[in-house]
Design a protein around this motif. Structure first.
Motif, PDB file in Angstrom:
ATOM      1  N   TRP A 232      -2.794 -52.085 -26.854  1.00 14.78           N
ATOM      2  CA  TRP A 232      -2.377 -53.278 -26.111  1.00 14.78           C
ATOM      3  C   TRP A 232      -2.993 -54.511 -26.763  1.00 14.78           C
ATOM      4  O   TRP A 232      -4.066 -54.440 -27.362  1.00 14.78           O
ATOM      5  N   ASP A 233      -2.288 -55.641 -26.623  1.00 15.44           N
ATOM      6  CA  ASP A 233      -2.837 -56.891 -27.146  1.00 15.44           C
ATOM      7  C   ASP A 233      -4.062 -57.342 -26.350  1.00 15.44           C
ATOM      8  O   ASP A 233      -4.939 -58.027 -26.862  1.00 15.44           O
ATOM      9  N   GLY A 234      -4.110 -56.975 -25.080  1.00 21.92           N
ATOM     10  CA  GLY A 234      -5.236 -57.380 -24.243  1.00 21.92           C
ATOM     11  C   GLY A 234      -5.045 -56.892 -22.822  1.00 21.92           C
ATOM     12  O   GLY A 234      -3.948 -56.486 -22.417  1.00 21.92           O
ATOM     13  N   THR A 235      -6.129 -56.897 -22.059  1.00 23.43           N
ATOM     14  CA  THR A 235      -6.092 -56.479 -20.663  1.00 23.43           C
ATOM     15  C   THR A 235      -6.860 -57.479 -19.812  1.00 23.43           C
ATOM     16  O   THR A 235      -7.693 -58.240 -20.307  1.00 23.43           O
ATOM     17  N   VAL A 236      -6.581 -57.482 -18.504  1.00 27.52           N
ATOM     18  CA  VAL A 236      -7.304 -58.337 -17.568  1.00 27.52           C
ATOM     19  C   VAL A 236      -7.237 -57.679 -16.185  1.00 27.52           C
ATOM     20  O   VAL A 236      -6.269 -56.975 -15.877  1.00 27.52           O
ATOM     21  N   THR A 237      -8.279 -57.867 -15.412  1.00 29.48           N
ATOM     22  CA  THR A 237      -8.324 -57.328 -14.044  1.00 29.48           C
ATOM     23  C   THR A 237      -8.193 -58.468 -13.048  1.00 29.48           C
ATOM     24  O   THR A 237      -8.889 -59.474 -13.157  1.00 29.48           O
ATOM     25  N   SER A 238      -7.283 -58.326 -12.078  1.00 26.77           N
ATOM     26  CA  SER A 238      -7.087 -59.350 -11.051  1.00 26.77           C
ATOM     27  C   SER A 238      -6.664 -58.678  -9.755  1.00 26.77           C
ATOM     28  O   SER A 238      -5.776 -57.836  -9.744  1.00 26.77           O
ATOM     29  N   SER A 239      -7.322 -59.063  -8.656  1.00 26.06           N
ATOM     30  CA  SER A 239      -6.980 -58.522  -7.335  1.00 26.06           C
ATOM     31  C   SER A 239      -6.257 -59.554  -6.479  1.00 26.06           C
ATOM     32  O   SER A 239      -6.159 -59.397  -5.272  1.00 26.06           O
ATOM     33  N   THR A 240      -5.750 -60.633  -7.100  1.00 23.56           N
ATOM     34  CA  THR A 240      -5.087 -61.703  -6.336  1.00 23.56           C
ATOM     35  C   THR A 240      -3.750 -61.258  -5.774  1.00 23.56           C
ATOM     36  O   THR A 240      -3.436 -61.499  -4.613  1.00 23.56           O
ATOM     37  N   ILE A 241      -2.922 -60.598  -6.592  1.00 23.78           N
ATOM     38  CA  ILE A 241      -1.579 -60.191  -6.178  1.00 23.78           C
ATOM     39  C   ILE A 241      -1.513 -58.673  -6.289  1.00 23.78           C
ATOM     40  O   ILE A 241      -1.500 -58.125  -7.389  1.00 23.78           O
ATOM     41  N   THR A 242      -1.479 -57.987  -5.150  1.00 23.60           N
ATOM     42  CA  THR A 242      -1.570 -56.522  -5.145  1.00 23.60           C
ATOM     43  C   THR A 242      -0.372 -55.838  -4.502  1.00 23.60           C
ATOM     44  O   THR A 242      -0.222 -54.635  -4.644  1.00 23.60           O
ATOM     45  N   ALA A 243       0.472 -56.579  -3.791  1.00 24.30           N
ATOM     46  CA  ALA A 243       1.577 -55.947  -3.068  1.00 24.30           C
ATOM     47  C   ALA A 243       2.699 -55.548  -4.018  1.00 24.30           C
ATOM     48  O   ALA A 243       2.881 -56.123  -5.086  1.00 24.30           O
ATOM     49  N   ALA A 244       3.486 -54.543  -3.621  1.00 24.26           N
ATOM     50  CA  ALA A 244       4.622 -54.112  -4.425  1.00 24.26           C
ATOM     51  C   ALA A 244       5.730 -55.164  -4.396  1.00 24.26           C
ATOM     52  O   ALA A 244       5.828 -55.935  -3.453  1.00 24.26           O
ATOM     53  N   GLY A 245       6.577 -55.204  -5.443  1.00 21.70           N
ATOM     54  CA  GLY A 245       7.635 -56.201  -5.467  1.00 21.70           C
ATOM     55  C   GLY A 245       8.649 -56.000  -6.573  1.00 21.70           C
ATOM     56  O   GLY A 245       8.847 -54.888  -7.054  1.00 21.70           O
ATOM     57  N   TYR A 246       9.305 -57.081  -7.013  1.00 17.41           N
ATOM     58  CA  TYR A 246      10.478 -57.010  -7.861  1.00 17.41           C
ATOM     59  C   TYR A 246      10.184 -57.365  -9.321  1.00 17.41           C
ATOM     60  O   TYR A 246       9.213 -58.034  -9.627  1.00 17.41           O
ATOM     61  N   SER A 247      11.106 -56.923 -10.220  1.00 23.66           N
ATOM     62  CA  SER A 247      11.157 -57.398 -11.590  1.00 23.66           C
ATOM     63  C   SER A 247      12.316 -58.373 -11.692  1.00 23.66           C
ATOM     64  O   SER A 247      13.343 -58.166 -11.062  1.00 23.66           O
ATOM     65  N   GLY A 248      12.175 -59.457 -12.509  1.00 20.70           N
ATOM     66  CA  GLY A 248      13.258 -60.419 -12.535  1.00 20.70           C
ATOM     67  C   GLY A 248      13.211 -61.400 -13.676  1.00 20.70           C
ATOM     68  O   GLY A 248      12.365 -61.314 -14.557  1.00 20.70           O
ATOM     69  N   ILE A 249      14.143 -62.348 -13.669  1.00 21.57           N
ATOM     70  CA  ILE A 249      14.263 -63.390 -14.678  1.00 21.57           C
ATOM     71  C   ILE A 249      14.354 -64.727 -13.964  1.00 21.57           C
ATOM     72  O   ILE A 249      15.082 -64.850 -12.977  1.00 21.57           O
ATOM     73  N   ARG A 250      13.620 -65.728 -14.471  1.00 23.27           N
ATOM     74  CA  ARG A 250      13.646 -67.036 -13.830  1.00 23.27           C
ATOM     75  C   ARG A 250      13.968 -68.122 -14.848  1.00 23.27           C
ATOM     76  O   ARG A 250      13.547 -68.044 -15.997  1.00 23.27           O
ATOM     77  N   GLN A 251      14.712 -69.164 -14.399  1.00 23.55           N
ATOM     78  CA  GLN A 251      15.126 -70.283 -15.249  1.00 23.55           C
ATOM     79  C   GLN A 251      14.814 -71.593 -14.547  1.00 23.55           C
ATOM     80  O   GLN A 251      14.922 -71.677 -13.332  1.00 23.55           O
ATOM     81  N   THR A 252      14.365 -72.629 -15.315  1.00 19.51           N
ATOM     82  CA  THR A 252      13.988 -73.894 -14.680  1.00 19.51           C
ATOM     83  C   THR A 252      14.877 -75.070 -15.052  1.00 19.51           C
ATOM     84  O   THR A 252      14.670 -76.162 -14.556  1.00 19.51           O
TER      85      THR A 252
END
Length: 844
Positions: free
Chosen positions: A184-204
């Motif tokens: 892997w290029d890198g790893t990080v640990t975060s407990s901020t967002i833990t709930a299950a959810g969706y995969s998607g694409i966003r445009q601005t």
């Protein structure tokens, strides 16, 4: 493949989680989509949709051979997300590198504005960026470890971006080869967002092209082990029990090894047994003893940890009460989850003061022992500790009650209830059925409340009061309706009502110049009781405790004060202005008993406290800690103190800052909130505002009178809302038209600012009457600086400082102080006509 048009060229590809069950893999290469329709398996938010009313084109369209295109609106934000949710997802897509980042992977999207966004490197870079978005607010996470799999990206070249979330661990990589690398290029640990959810694409938004292809996402299988006691529940009783271990996303074998990691007390494990039929393992575990808790064990072969939580063993005692001085007494023990050692071995212990004479366990859950409470008194407790650390309590009873005890006061006032008398069973902790106790008095008139009390094992004591109706000495006694021995009597002396001072709630303290007057009114001020008549004497100290210096009499004593006489008025003509004093009135009766009224604080003059808000003119005339020390000192304060001499004391907090205008002092900025924090309205309730010079200048503001009025009004409103009781608005001075910064148009603005201030004061007279004032309604400052321009220094902007032939700053402070005094104390101070002998206004 999709082509995206984006204004900022930012497209988010989210891997986002909401609560959901395990989802099946999902992929889309965008080759079979229909123009103007959302592809199957996707949902959308934002302005993009399945229609064309807003000019959207959703779906695919021919772009070049073998590819698909998507034409998007030039503005507006939207999100596509897969309609399945994932708990521990992995997601990737194919993208073409460009100088601006187009596509992103994001984990755990809640369907609106929260998720973990993974940004790929831009062309010419190699670093992946990871951010948490919570309600569209990003926080950058720092990646550690790993190496850049793709190296430096080349513009126009296709790469893969992949991200994976397992629990709180996020891993990311970018690579160009079709084969997925192992690292892997890198790893990080975060407990901020833990709930299950969706995969998607966003445009601005949209104005340039971006390319995305081959989107895929699936759930990551997370290895886990479930441990269940074979004979549930498992108890922490020091014995070994078998646990059945069932793996998930993991395969056991005959060589799988385990180790104790943490938790519990005295935990150990035995050799595992592999069950080839169902793939489980039976693991012997000694759950240890109390205190227990969650125990962590580890499958050292696969590196997977799991937990077990043993149940605490317990036992019950019968009986739970022993008799004091009763010798050895038998107690039966019934255990739950215990592992008593069968036989007479020592395994139970008792707390200090008691001893165990013998003990015997007939099974792992049944035992008996004999306990001697020794000399422990009734009401004492004995703690019994079992072999695994479980505890229970025995209570020592004193046996049947034999007598009563009586305690209480020996004196009190006539017609006043005494403090409590207490009658109690004796010895302490003894047992007794209900007994009625009746108090009595001899040699003294009076009554008891209540007239009887009831004592029992559950209520071993009770209280009553005695109210004498005449002075004298009597004897208080009690009797009971049983055979309990009655207690000794109490001799009680009733006297006239005690000497009692009045209160100071009706006192009025009036400060003057070197004078303080304190007067009383109302019956609450009367002294009562004791032996009238009384002698009144005032005393004073600068120490609220009257210790250093000690209280000293002030004024003459007043004799002949009665129970219906208002205390004498104090006129202290020896007070010194600016000194805090504390006063107390004493009353002495004919028997020389003395009582003191509550302390009254007094200051000879009221305190005027101002917060000063302004620009460099204020800094020059009232230096603060944030500015350079001005040689002339705090001119405004000294002038104001001189102006209010004999009327009020003055203190200020100068929050002025050079070079600032009314916009800089807006409530939404930093200056005004900081000033209110440094000088809160509770300490500095009066605000003085001097702004306008910089507002009129070409470089520092150039605000029209209407804009100046709006911005100044916002400052006033903020101060009033915060609790400042008065706001004084000082008009700006005349500034000569010169150079390119202060021109003729600036002069017109300065004149217009006077009208703006007048408009604010007029409006505030209705909305906040008595709170906002024009500190210079006649425009004296403007007129003085225009007619006597010699007060202005060589920079044509600031007053000449002290030490020059013409101390301009002194005259400026004099005008300000005169205006402030006239606003605050128009009757007490009158109006001062300031005549200035300045040289004529200089030319340019």
């Amino acid at each position: 493949m999709r082509r995206f048009r984006t204004s900022i060229a930012v497209i988010f590809l989210f891997l986002l989680l909401t609560l959901a069950a395990l989802a099946s893999p999902y992929s889309d290469n965008f080759d079979s989509d229909t123009l103007n329709f959302l592809p199957t398996g996707w949902s959308t938010t934002g302005t993009a949709g399945t229609g064309t009313a807003s000019g959207d084109r959703v779906g695919n369209g021919a772009f070049y051979s073998g590819a698909q295109a998507l034409s998007l609106p030039t503005s507006g934000a939207w999100t596509w997300y897969n309609t399945q949710t994932y708990t521990n997802p992995t997601v990737k897509f194919h993208f073409k590198a460009a100088s601006t980042i187009y596509g992103c992977l994001v984990l755990r999207f809640n369907g609106t504005s929260t998720g973990i966004v993974v940004f790929p490197p831009a062309a010419g870079a190699s670093a992946i960026s990871v951010k948490n978005y919570v309600s569209n607010t990003p926080t950058t996470l720092t990646l550690t470890g790993g190496t850049a799999q793709a190296g430096t990206l080349v513009s126009g070249t296709w790469y893969y971006l992949e991200a994976q979330v397992v629990g709180n661990n996020i891993s990311v990589r970018c690579y160009g080869a079709a084969a997925t690398p192992s690292g892997w290029d890198g790893t990080v640990t975060s407990s901020t967002i833990t709930a299950a959810g969706y995969s998607g694409i966003r445009q601005t938004g949209g104005s340039s092209n971006a390319y995305v292809d081959d989107f895929a996402t699936q759930e990551v299988a997370v290895a886990s082990i479930a441990a269940t006691p074979v004979s549930a529940p498992g108890y922490a009783n020091g014995t070994t029990q078998n646990y059945s271990l069932v793996p998930t996303s993991l395969t056991f074998s005959g060589s799988t090894a385990f180790a104790y990691t943490s938790g519990g007390t005295g935990v150990s494990i035995g050799s595992p047994t592999y069950n080839s039929g169902d793939g489980s393992i039976t693991l012997p575990v000694n759950d240890g003893t109390l205190p227990t808790g969650t125990i962590t064990l580890t499958d050292t072969t696969d590196g997977v940890s799991f937990t077990i939580t043993p149940t605490a063993p317990s036992f019950a005692l019968s009986p739970t009460t022993l008799t004091a001085s009763g010798g050895a007494q038998s107690v039966t023990v019934t255990g739950t989850g215990t592992a008593f050692a069968v036989g007479t071995s020592t395994q139970f212990s008792v707390s200090a003061g008691a001893t165990i004479a013998s003990q015997n366990a007939t099974s792992t859950t049944a035992a008996t022992f004999t306990v001697d409470p020794g000399s422990l008194a009734g009401g004492s407790t004995i703690t019994v500790t079992g072999p695994s650390g479980a505890t229970q309590t025995l209570t020592v009873s004193a046996g049947p009650a034999t007598a009563l005890t009586l305690t209480g006061p020996t004196s009190g006032a006539v017609n006043a209830a005494s403090t409590n008398f207490t009658v109690a069973l004796s010895p302490i902790g003894s047992t007794q059925s209900s007994r009625i106790v009746t108090p009595a008095v001899s040699g003294l008139a009076g009554s008891f409340t209540p007239t009887t009390v009831t004592l029992s094992t559950g209520a071993p004591s009770a209280t009553f009061t005695f109210t004498p109706t005449a002075a004298g000495t009597g004897t208080i006694s009690v009797t009971n309706d049983g055979t309990l021995t009655n207690p000794s009597t109490i001799s009680y002396v009733a006297s006239s009502s005690p000497l009692t001072p009045g209160v100071t709630t009706s006192a009025v303290m009036t400060p003057g110049s070197n004078t303080i007057t304190i007067s009383f009114s109302g019956s609450s001020s009367y002294t009562t009781g004791g032996t009238p008549n009384y002698t009144a004497q005032w005393r004073r100290s600068t120490d609220p405790a009257g210790l250093s210096p000690a209280w000293a009499n002030v004024g003459s004593a007043t004799t002949g004060v009665t129970a219906t006489t208002v205390p004498p008025t104090l006129v202290d003509n020896t007070a010194v202005n600016g000194t805090q004093y504390y006063y107390q009135l004493s009353m002495t009766d004919q028997s020389s008993s003395v009582v003191y009224y509550p302390i009254i604080a007094g200051e000879p003059l009221p305190l005027v406290s101002l917060i000063l808000i302004g620009d460099s003119w204020l800094v020059q005339n009232a230096p603060n800690a944030a500015t350079a020390v001005i040689a002339s000192g705090d001119l405004l304060v000294s002038q104001l103190r001189a102006r209010l001499a004999g009327v009020a004391r003055v203190t200020t907090s100068n929050q002025g800052v050079a070079g600032k205008n009314t916009l800089d002092w807006a409530p939404t900025g930093s200056l005004l909130p900081a000033a209110k924090t440094a000088a809160p309205p509770g300490t500095y309730p009066i605000a003085f505002i001097e702004l306008g010079i910089n507002d009129s200048s070409i470089s520092f503001g150039n605000f029209s009178p209407s804009t100046y009025q709006t911005q100044l009004q916002a400052i006033v409103d903020s101060l009033i809302t915060s609790g400042y009781t008065k706001v004084l608005l000082q008009c700006p001075p005349y500034i000569m038209s010169q150079g390119t910064n202060h021109v003729d148009a600036s002069l017109a603005k300065l004149v217009g600012y006077q009208g703006a201030i007048a408009n604010i004061v007029t409006a505030e007279a209705t909305t906040n009457p008595g709170k906002v004032f024009n500190n210079d309604p006649s425009g004296l400052m403007y007129q003085m600086t225009m007619d006597n321009y010699g007060v202005i220094g060589s920079d044509y902007v600031h007053p000449l400082g002290t030490g020059n032939t013409i101390p301009g700053d002194v005259y400026v402070s004099m005008v300000w102080a005169n205006n402030i005094a006239n606003v605050l104390y128009p009757v007490a101070t009158g109006t001062v006509n300031i005549k200035l002998g300045f040289q004529p206004r200089r030319g340019r």
